[in-house]
Design an enzyme around this catalytic site. Structure first.
Site, PDB file in Angstrom:
ATOM      1  N   SER A  11      -3.708  71.906  10.472  1.00  0.00           N
ATOM      2  CA  SER A  11      -3.024  72.499  11.624  1.00  0.00           C
ATOM      3  C   SER A  11      -1.623  72.958  11.237  1.00  0.00           C
ATOM      4  O   SER A  11      -0.925  72.265  10.490  1.00  0.00           O
ATOM      5  CB  SER A  11      -2.928  71.454  12.745  1.00  0.00           C
ATOM      6  OG  SER A  11      -2.275  71.988  13.861  1.00  0.00           O
ATOM      7  N   CYS A  54      -1.682  62.404  22.133  1.00  0.00           N
ATOM      8  CA  CYS A  54      -2.902  62.854  22.793  1.00  0.00           C
ATOM      9  C   CYS A  54      -3.437  61.806  23.745  1.00  0.00           C
ATOM     10  O   CYS A  54      -4.187  62.112  24.649  1.00  0.00           O
ATOM     11  CB  CYS A  54      -3.951  63.204  21.766  1.00  0.00           C
ATOM     12  SG  CYS A  54      -3.365  64.525  20.721  1.00  0.00           S
TER      13      CYS A  54
HETATM   14  N1  PLP Z   1      -6.369  65.737  14.206  1.00  0.00           N
HETATM   15  C1  PLP Z   1      -5.351  64.884  14.050  1.00  0.00           C
HETATM   16  C2  PLP Z   1      -5.483  63.747  13.076  1.00  0.00           C
HETATM   17  C3  PLP Z   1      -4.172  65.046  14.783  1.00  0.00           C
HETATM   18  O1  PLP Z   1      -3.159  64.196  14.620  1.00  0.00           O
HETATM   19  C4  PLP Z   1      -4.093  66.115  15.701  1.00  0.00           C
HETATM   20  C5  PLP Z   1      -2.905  66.272  16.571  1.00  0.00           C
HETATM   21  O2  PLP Z   1      -2.210  65.308  16.854  1.00  0.00           O
HETATM   22  C6  PLP Z   1      -5.180  66.991  15.813  1.00  0.00           C
HETATM   23  C7  PLP Z   1      -6.311  66.764  15.053  1.00  0.00           C
HETATM   24  C8  PLP Z   1      -5.161  68.161  16.764  1.00  0.00           C
HETATM   25  O3  PLP Z   1      -4.308  69.169  16.263  1.00  0.00           O
HETATM   26  P1  PLP Z   1      -4.029  70.485  17.114  1.00  0.00           P
HETATM   27  O4  PLP Z   1      -2.868  70.176  17.996  1.00  0.00           O
HETATM   28  O5  PLP Z   1      -3.687  71.539  16.086  1.00  0.00           O
HETATM   29  O6  PLP Z   1      -5.250  70.822  17.861  1.00  0.00           O
END
Ligand code: PLP
Length: 374
Positions: free
Chosen positions: A196, A320
């Site tokens: 990301s 999240c």
């Molecule tokens: N995967 C992990 C391990 C993350 O820490 C995050 C965001 O906190 C994501 C996926 C999701 O990323 P994005 O915000 O780009 O969707």
């Protein structure tokens, strides 16, 4: 003065990313699919970003597909793999501490009939292998956990998975590892990798999925056929160009940034460990960019808002989960009480020792003011 210690949620864009995004918004505004000059210029921006990202992963540019975020990349991989395999294979093996952008599409395919085996992190890599059978089409294990910084031995896990079932797709969500540790999908035996932009000082609106050459995954978004048919939708040129710029700006610095983060974080860990009311939840060998700890008698959100009131921004568990009790911390063996009192500090290369000292002093002050009457 603000002290920003929530870089695992999102990191401040670097000046190279901002300049690149601004340049695209002001002057490279064509649609990359258009055949005229403005279109070709936009396409060149995307090609340059793809080259930078693929170089950072040491893979062929054709194997990198841009998405809008890591969530989209993870959803595309999980749901695409299910759509490809479900008529003949139904088992998926994942860790029980995956980010919701893996766990939620997994729950979705579970509702459609997938058999999901979730492996707790305290089990060693061997448990993953034991769960793999001929019926397994996907094994997804994150590289670094976003709440605790725990590193997973994915190279070893994936090698064993492939020995048992060479057709099983090995996927890693490497959002918290990319540009923090050298990450080469071919070295670690990952068939697909999610990253990301906004976690590495790019801007929001771009992510990417690496898929190894020869592996085809049906697309999630169908339409105009962008990204060689894998991800339709007009590309977010400013965000993608900024992604490439952020990668280029820091790629040669990964080792130095890692050492610097390790030194700063070990100082913080030592200081916090000496306080009798602090329990450190991150294992000693976790990523030096993330530290999770609990403050005895002070609920996470109370401490978070106290720190906010003195200009320090941290997270309670993961952004999240927005304060919902973290099933992830529980899966790591952290008690309900410690999970309710957990704070996550995540640093960047801009974080200073002085800021971390101010954090420690503020936690001591906050604890003395806020602890629950017992
Ligand atoms: N995967 C992990 C391990 C993350 O820490 C995050 C965001 O906190 C994501 C996926 C999701 O990323 P994005 O915000 O780009 O969707």
């Amino acid at each position: 003065m603000a002290i920003y210690l929530d870089n695992a949620s999102t990191a401040k864009p670097c000046k190279e990313a901002i300049e690149s995004a601004l340049r695209c918004m002001e002057s490279v505004y064509g649609n990359p699919s258009s055949l005229h000059k403005p279109g070709l210029e936009a396409e060149e921006e995307i090609n340059a970003a793809r080259k930078a990202v693929s170089k950072a992963l040491s893979v062929n540019p054709e194997t990198v597909f841009f998405t809008s975020c890591a969530t989209e990349a993870n959803n595309t991989l999980v749901i695409g793999a299910w759509n490809k395999f479900h008529k003949r294979k139904r088992r998926v093996v994942i860790s029980s501490v995956e980010h919701p952008s893996i766990e939620e599409p997994i729950k979705y395919i579970e509702s459609l009939g997938a058999e999901v085996i979730r492996i707790n992190p305290e089990n060693n890599g061997q448990t993953f292998t034991e769960a793999i059978d001929d019926n397994t089409f996907l094994c997804s294990v994150m590289s670094v956990n976003n709440e605790t910084g725990t590193n997973f031995p994915i190279k070893e896990i994936f090698a064993n998975v492939k020995r048992k079932n060479p057709e099983c797709i090995t996927h890693t969500d490497a959002v918290q590892a990319f540009m923090k540790i050298p990450l080469k999908p071919l070295d670690i035996g990952a068939d697909s990798v999610t990253i990301s932009a906004h976690k590495i000082h790019g801007i929001k609106g771009a992510g990417a999925l690496y898929i190894k050459k020869g592996l085809t995954i049906p697309p999630l978004l169908r339409g105009g056929g962008q990204e060689r048919g894998f991800r339709s939708g007009t590309e977010a040129v400013p965000a993608i160009a900024a992604f490439g710029a952020a990668v280029k700006a820091h790629i040669l610095d990964i080792d130095r940034m890692y050492e610097a983060a390790a030194a700063k974080m070990s100082g913080l860990r030592v200081r916090l460990s000496s306080l009798p009311f602090i329990t450190i939840n991150s294992p000693p060998d976790s990523s030096p960019f993330i530290l999770n700890f609990s403050v005895d008698g002070v609920p996470s959100e109370v401490m978070l808002h106290f720190l906010e009131s003195v200009g320090i921004y941290v997270s309670s568990g993961s952004a999240c989960s927005k304060g919902k009790g973290s099933h992830v911390l529980k899966a790591f063996g952290i008690t309900d009480k410690d999970a309710d009192e957990a704070i996550r500090v995540s640093i960047s290369n801009e974080t200073t020792d002085e800021e971390l000292e101010i954090l420690t002093d503020s936690i001591i002050y906050g604890f003395n003011r806020l602890q629950r009457k017992r």
